[in-house]
Motif scaffolding. Structure first.
Motif, PDB file in Angstrom:
ATOM      1  N   VAL A   4       0.851  -1.182   0.000  1.00  0.00           N
ATOM      2  CA  VAL A   4       0.000   0.000   0.000  1.00  0.00           C
ATOM      3  C   VAL A   4       0.890   1.236   0.000  1.00  0.00           C
ATOM      4  O   VAL A   4       1.836   1.324   0.785  1.00  0.00           O
ATOM      5  N   ASP A   5       0.581   2.164  -0.877  1.00  0.00           N
ATOM      6  CA  ASP A   5       1.292   3.440  -0.876  1.00  0.00           C
ATOM      7  C   ASP A   5       0.600   4.330   0.151  1.00  0.00           C
ATOM      8  O   ASP A   5      -0.460   4.900  -0.105  1.00  0.00           O
ATOM      9  N   ILE A   6       1.178   4.433   1.320  1.00  0.00           N
ATOM     10  CA  ILE A   6       0.559   5.136   2.442  1.00  0.00           C
ATOM     11  C   ILE A   6       0.243   6.591   2.108  1.00  0.00           C
ATOM     12  O   ILE A   6      -0.734   7.154   2.576  1.00  0.00           O
ATOM     13  N   LYS A   8      -0.953   7.797  -0.479  1.00  0.00           N
ATOM     14  CA  LYS A   8      -2.162   7.933  -1.300  1.00  0.00           C
ATOM     15  C   LYS A   8      -3.426   7.600  -0.515  1.00  0.00           C
ATOM     16  O   LYS A   8      -4.523   7.730  -1.046  1.00  0.00           O
ATOM     17  N   THR A   9      -3.300   7.208   0.724  1.00  0.00           N
ATOM     18  CA  THR A   9      -4.489   6.880   1.501  1.00  0.00           C
ATOM     19  C   THR A   9      -5.188   8.161   1.951  1.00  0.00           C
ATOM     20  O   THR A   9      -4.550   9.191   2.195  1.00  0.00           O
ATOM     21  N   PRO A  10      -6.513   8.124   2.057  1.00  0.00           N
ATOM     22  CA  PRO A  10      -7.266   9.316   2.459  1.00  0.00           C
ATOM     23  C   PRO A  10      -6.856   9.854   3.832  1.00  0.00           C
ATOM     24  O   PRO A  10      -6.796  11.061   4.039  1.00  0.00           O
ATOM     25  N   TYR A  12      -3.944   9.729   5.295  1.00  0.00           N
ATOM     26  CA  TYR A  12      -2.657  10.421   5.177  1.00  0.00           C
ATOM     27  C   TYR A  12      -2.870  11.815   4.593  1.00  0.00           C
ATOM     28  O   TYR A  12      -2.348  12.804   5.098  1.00  0.00           O
ATOM     29  N   GLN A  13      -3.668  11.887   3.525  1.00  0.00           N
ATOM     30  CA  GLN A  13      -3.943  13.169   2.885  1.00  0.00           C
ATOM     31  C   GLN A  13      -4.646  14.132   3.842  1.00  0.00           C
ATOM     32  O   GLN A  13      -4.326  15.317   3.892  1.00  0.00           O
TER      33      GLN A  13
END
Length: 71
Positions: A4-6, A8-10, A12-13
């Motif tokens: 998982v590309d952390i 790009k997670t909601p 994280y954003q």
């Protein structure tokens, strides 16, 4: 294997956005404090008048002045 590309997670954003917003707000408040100090020292205005005009709390301004003086 699951990857998982952390970034790009909601969540994280959202965290990044909240951090940026808090930083901007802190910067704005510090700028108002700095302006208040200038008004008090350079123009010899009363601290009560300055905090009222700039809509800041007197206690917070005094604490900021104490912190910046010790730096």
């Amino acid at each position: 294997m699951l990857t998982v590309d952390i970034e790009k997670t909601p969540f994280y954003q959202m965290g990044i956005e909240m951090g940026v917003e808090r930083g901007i707000e802190k910067g704005k408040l510090e700028e108002r404090f700095d302006n208040a100090i200038i008004m008090i020292k350079e123009f010899q205005l009363a601290i009560d008048d300055v905090v009222k005009k700039l809509n800041i709390k007197k206690e917070e301004l005094l604490e900021y002045m104490k912190q910046t003086k010790s730096k």
